[in-house]
Design a protein around this motif. Structure first.
Motif, PDB file in Angstrom:
ATOM      1  N   UNK A 139       0.818  -1.216   0.000  1.00 13.51           N
ATOM      2  CA  UNK A 139       0.000   0.000   0.000  1.00 13.51           C
ATOM      3  C   UNK A 139       0.854   1.270   0.000  1.00 13.51           C
ATOM      4  N   UNK A 140       1.901   1.285   0.784  1.00  7.80           N
ATOM      5  CA  UNK A 140       2.805   2.440   0.798  1.00  7.80           C
ATOM      6  C   UNK A 140       3.478   2.573  -0.567  1.00  7.80           C
ATOM      7  N   UNK A 141       3.794   1.456  -1.186  1.00 10.72           N
ATOM      8  CA  UNK A 141       4.383   1.480  -2.527  1.00 10.72           C
ATOM      9  C   UNK A 141       3.475   2.172  -3.533  1.00 10.72           C
ATOM     10  N   UNK A 142       2.169   1.953  -3.422  1.00 12.03           N
ATOM     11  CA  UNK A 142       1.215   2.600  -4.327  1.00 12.03           C
ATOM     12  C   UNK A 142       1.231   4.116  -4.119  1.00 12.03           C
ATOM     13  N   UNK A 143       1.238   4.535  -2.867  1.00  9.55           N
ATOM     14  CA  UNK A 143       1.274   5.975  -2.562  1.00  9.55           C
ATOM     15  C   UNK A 143       2.558   6.601  -3.098  1.00  9.55           C
ATOM     16  N   UNK A 144       3.683   5.936  -2.867  1.00 10.57           N
ATOM     17  CA  UNK A 144       4.980   6.468  -3.301  1.00 10.57           C
ATOM     18  C   UNK A 144       5.045   6.544  -4.826  1.00 10.57           C
ATOM     19  N   UNK A 145       4.562   5.510  -5.513  1.00 14.80           N
ATOM     20  CA  UNK A 145       4.654   5.551  -6.982  1.00 14.80           C
ATOM     21  C   UNK A 145       3.740   6.631  -7.555  1.00 14.80           C
ATOM     22  N   UNK A 146       2.596   6.874  -6.932  1.00 16.70           N
ATOM     23  CA  UNK A 146       1.727   7.964  -7.384  1.00 16.70           C
ATOM     24  C   UNK A 146       2.428   9.311  -7.201  1.00 16.70           C
ATOM     25  N   UNK A 147       2.986   9.526  -6.025  1.00 14.81           N
ATOM     26  CA  UNK A 147       3.695  10.787  -5.767  1.00 14.81           C
ATOM     27  C   UNK A 147       4.861  10.986  -6.726  1.00 14.81           C
ATOM     28  N   UNK A 148       5.658   9.957  -6.901  1.00 16.19           N
ATOM     29  CA  UNK A 148       6.821  10.081  -7.785  1.00 16.19           C
ATOM     30  C   UNK A 148       6.407  10.286  -9.234  1.00 16.19           C
ATOM     31  N   UNK A 149       5.348   9.616  -9.667  1.00 20.66           N
ATOM     32  CA  UNK A 149       4.883   9.801 -11.033  1.00 20.66           C
ATOM     33  C   UNK A 149       4.397  11.218 -11.282  1.00 20.66           C
ATOM     34  N   UNK A 150       3.586  11.746 -10.377  1.00 21.12           N
ATOM     35  CA  UNK A 150       3.051  13.102 -10.538  1.00 21.12           C
ATOM     36  C   UNK A 150       4.176  14.133 -10.479  1.00 21.12           C
ATOM     37  N   UNK A 151       5.072  13.992  -9.513  1.00 17.76           N
ATOM     38  CA  UNK A 151       6.174  14.952  -9.373  1.00 17.76           C
ATOM     39  C   UNK A 151       7.096  14.902 -10.587  1.00 17.76           C
ATOM     40  N   UNK A 152       7.428  13.704 -11.044  1.00 15.45           N
ATOM     41  CA  UNK A 152       8.306  13.579 -12.220  1.00 15.45           C
ATOM     42  C   UNK A 152       7.632  14.138 -13.464  1.00 15.45           C
ATOM     43  N   UNK A 153       6.319  13.942 -13.600  1.00 15.37           N
ATOM     44  CA  UNK A 153       5.613  14.509 -14.747  1.00 15.37           C
ATOM     45  C   UNK A 153       5.677  16.041 -14.708  1.00 15.37           C
ATOM     46  N   UNK A 154       5.500  16.625 -13.525  1.00 18.33           N
ATOM     47  CA  UNK A 154       5.587  18.092 -13.389  1.00 18.33           C
ATOM     48  C   UNK A 154       6.998  18.595 -13.723  1.00 18.33           C
ATOM     49  N   UNK A 155       8.004  17.886 -13.242  1.00 23.64           N
ATOM     50  CA  UNK A 155       9.393  18.269 -13.532  1.00 23.64           C
ATOM     51  C   UNK A 155       9.674  18.168 -15.027  1.00 23.64           C
ATOM     52  N   UNK A 156       9.177  17.099 -15.652  1.00 21.01           N
ATOM     53  CA  UNK A 156       9.381  16.907 -17.098  1.00 21.01           C
ATOM     54  C   UNK A 156       8.720  18.039 -17.889  1.00 21.01           C
ATOM     55  N   UNK A 157       7.496  18.409 -17.518  1.00 25.73           N
ATOM     56  CA  UNK A 157       6.811  19.517 -18.193  1.00 25.73           C
ATOM     57  C   UNK A 157       7.600  20.818 -18.031  1.00 25.73           C
ATOM     58  N   UNK A 158       8.068  21.073 -16.826  1.00 28.93           N
ATOM     59  CA  UNK A 158       8.836  22.290 -16.554  1.00 28.93           C
ATOM     60  C   UNK A 158      10.107  22.334 -17.407  1.00 28.93           C
ATOM     61  N   UNK A 159      10.831  21.227 -17.431  1.00 32.27           N
ATOM     62  CA  UNK A 159      12.073  21.183 -18.208  1.00 32.27           C
ATOM     63  C   UNK A 159      11.808  21.292 -19.707  1.00 32.27           C
ATOM     64  N   UNK A 160      10.718  20.693 -20.185  1.00 31.00           N
ATOM     65  CA  UNK A 160      10.379  20.789 -21.609  1.00 31.00           C
ATOM     66  C   UNK A 160      10.065  22.237 -21.992  1.00 31.00           C
ATOM     67  N   UNK A 161       9.302  22.934 -21.147  1.00 29.36           N
ATOM     68  CA  UNK A 161       9.003  24.345 -21.414  1.00 29.36           C
ATOM     69  C   UNK A 161      10.270  25.183 -21.386  1.00 29.36           C
ATOM     70  N   UNK A 162      11.130  24.877 -20.464  1.00 25.17           N
ATOM     71  CA  UNK A 162      12.400  25.612 -20.349  1.00 25.17           C
ATOM     72  C   UNK A 162      13.284  25.397 -21.576  1.00 25.17           C
ATOM     73  N   UNK A 163      13.304  24.159 -22.067  1.00 27.44           N
ATOM     74  CA  UNK A 163      14.089  23.867 -23.274  1.00 27.44           C
ATOM     75  C   UNK A 163      13.507  24.563 -24.497  1.00 27.44           C
ATOM     76  N   UNK A 164      12.168  24.614 -24.587  1.00 26.33           N
ATOM     77  CA  UNK A 164      11.513  25.319 -25.693  1.00 26.33           C
ATOM     78  C   UNK A 164      11.848  26.808 -25.662  1.00 26.33           C
ATOM     79  N   UNK A 165      11.852  27.381 -24.480  1.00 20.00           N
ATOM     80  CA  UNK A 165      12.139  28.800 -24.335  1.00 20.00           C
ATOM     81  C   UNK A 165      13.584  29.119 -24.707  1.00 20.00           C
TER      82      UNK A 165
END
Length: 175
Positions: free
Chosen positions: A147-173
């Motif tokens: 159960x803790x693994x599910x919570x951790x993977x959700x958090x890591x997935x959402x955070x990594x997706x946000x970081x990826x979006x941020x870096x992609x926008x930064x690279x475009x700029x």
């Protein structure tokens, strides 16, 4: 010359202990792993691979499912390392986050489904046996770990997706 005798006894003793451990695994966990894996493959055959793929494609559309259901199904159905191939259902910008969520779940899944990532089984069993000797329940540990693994993977997935979006926008700029 006493050290020669000591070395001879302990050298072969190391291999005897390894052989005993091997037999314990062969008569204990290996049959369980084979039955679990056979059950999983039978379920895929009964349900149909096309239906399983449709469920994964549906899960890929929604953030919550993309970083919980999708990694869980991929590791349970395909095991490590084939589980990464479910990333093919995602656009490139979401693949790093899926990979991160899946990787963070590879160890916790071992508690309830040891066949899914057999390489981690020895680590989990080492921890679980220590807790068992201390008087704690291995079943409680397995469920909580999962159960803790599910919570951790959700958090890591959402955070990594946000970081990826941020870096992609930064690279475009910058380009």
């Amino acid at each position: 010359m006493e050290w020669i005798q000591w070395f001879g006894e302990h050298f072969i003793g190391m291999f005897e202990a390894g052989g005993k451990q091997f037999m314990d695994l062969l008569t204990g966990i290996v049959p369980t792993l084979v039955v679990l894996l056979t059950f999983t493959y039978a379920m895929i055959k009964f349900i149909g691979e096309e239906r399983v793929n449709k469920v994964i494609q549906f899960a890929a559309k929604y953030t919550l499912l993309r970083y919980t259901l999708m990694p869980i199904l991929s590791i349970l159905l395909l095991t490590n390392p084939m589980a990464y191939t479910f990333g093919r259902f995602l656009p490139e910008k979401q693949k790093p986050a899926f990979f991160d969520s899946l990787v963070s779940f590879l160890h916790p899944v071992t508690a309830l489904f040891p066949y899914a990532n057999a390489g981690e089984l020895f680590v989990y069993l080492g921890i679980a046996n220590g807790l068992k000797e201390a008087g704690y329940s291995m079943s409680d540990l397995a469920v909580r770990y999962f159960l803790i693994g599910i919570v951790i993977m959700l958090l890591r997935g959402v955070i990594t997706e946000l970081i990826t979006k941020y870096l992609a926008k930064r690279m475009e700029a910058n380009s």
